[in-house]
Write a protein that holds these residues in place. Structure first.
Motif, PDB file in Angstrom:
ATOM      1  N   ALA A  22       2.899   6.663  -4.357  1.00  0.00           N
ATOM      2  CA  ALA A  22       3.814   5.432  -4.843  1.00  0.00           C
ATOM      3  C   ALA A  22       3.419   4.073  -5.180  1.00  0.00           C
ATOM      4  CB  ALA A  22       4.814   5.355  -3.847  1.00  0.00           C
ATOM      5  N   PHE A  55       8.067   4.355   2.221  1.00  0.00           N
ATOM      6  CA  PHE A  55       7.086   5.551   1.363  1.00  0.00           C
ATOM      7  C   PHE A  55       6.164   6.201   2.544  1.00  0.00           C
ATOM      8  CE2 PHE A  55       7.598   2.951  -2.507  1.00  0.00           C
ATOM      9  CZ  PHE A  55       8.388   3.800  -3.311  1.00  0.00           C
ATOM     10  N   THR A  84       0.272   5.099  -0.940  1.00  0.00           N
ATOM     11  CA  THR A  84       1.061   4.013  -1.600  1.00  0.00           C
ATOM     12  C   THR A  84       0.143   2.959  -2.066  1.00  0.00           C
ATOM     13  OG1 THR A  84       3.086   4.424  -0.536  1.00  0.00           O
ATOM     14  CG2 THR A  84       3.074   2.401  -1.489  1.00  0.00           C
TER      15      THR A  84
END
Length: 128
Positions: A24, A46, A53
């Protein structure tokens, strides 16, 4: 040899898209004081899903990354490229980012709002 797709979220289907992602990105306009001052909720969600991420270098994202001993935040375009290349090409680092983030959330975050968001995501995912 890497297939990249950018997914735009819509409230009705964001949970389906999140669980099918390999990593992400949370870009934030650092020149916008309102946006750059937002809390860490997206990153925590996330990580709770086990998704590695990369974020923009906001005060809050940098703070939590340092707490987890990660530096997956970027300010410049060159930093974004470097961080993306690192996560894409190094599986062990992707696993470390996701694992350290998940461990942090599980051990340190006792947040009613985060738990409600998690339950909402999972209830929609399980129904569909």
């Amino acid at each position: 040899n890497i297939k990249i797709r950018f997914l735009e979220w819509k409230y009705k289907d964001y949970y389906k898209k999140i669980v099918n992602c390999d990593l992400a990105l949370i870009p934030v306009n650092l020149n916008d004081k309102f946006l750059s001052g937002k809390p860490q909720n997206k990153l925590l969600l996330f990580w709770r899903l086990g998704i590695p991420t990369i974020t923009s270098g906001t005060v809050e994202y940098k703070k939590i990354m340092k707490n987890v001993k990660l530096d997956d935040y970027a300010v410049t375009d060159d930093e974004w490229i470097k961080k993306l290349n690192n996560l894409i090409t190094h599986k062990n680092y992707r696993v470390r980012n996701a694992t350290e983030g998940l461990n942090y959330v599980n051990k340190k975050i006792n947040n009613h709002v985060l738990n409600n968001k998690w339950n909402l995501i999972m209830s929609k995912f399980i129904k569909n």
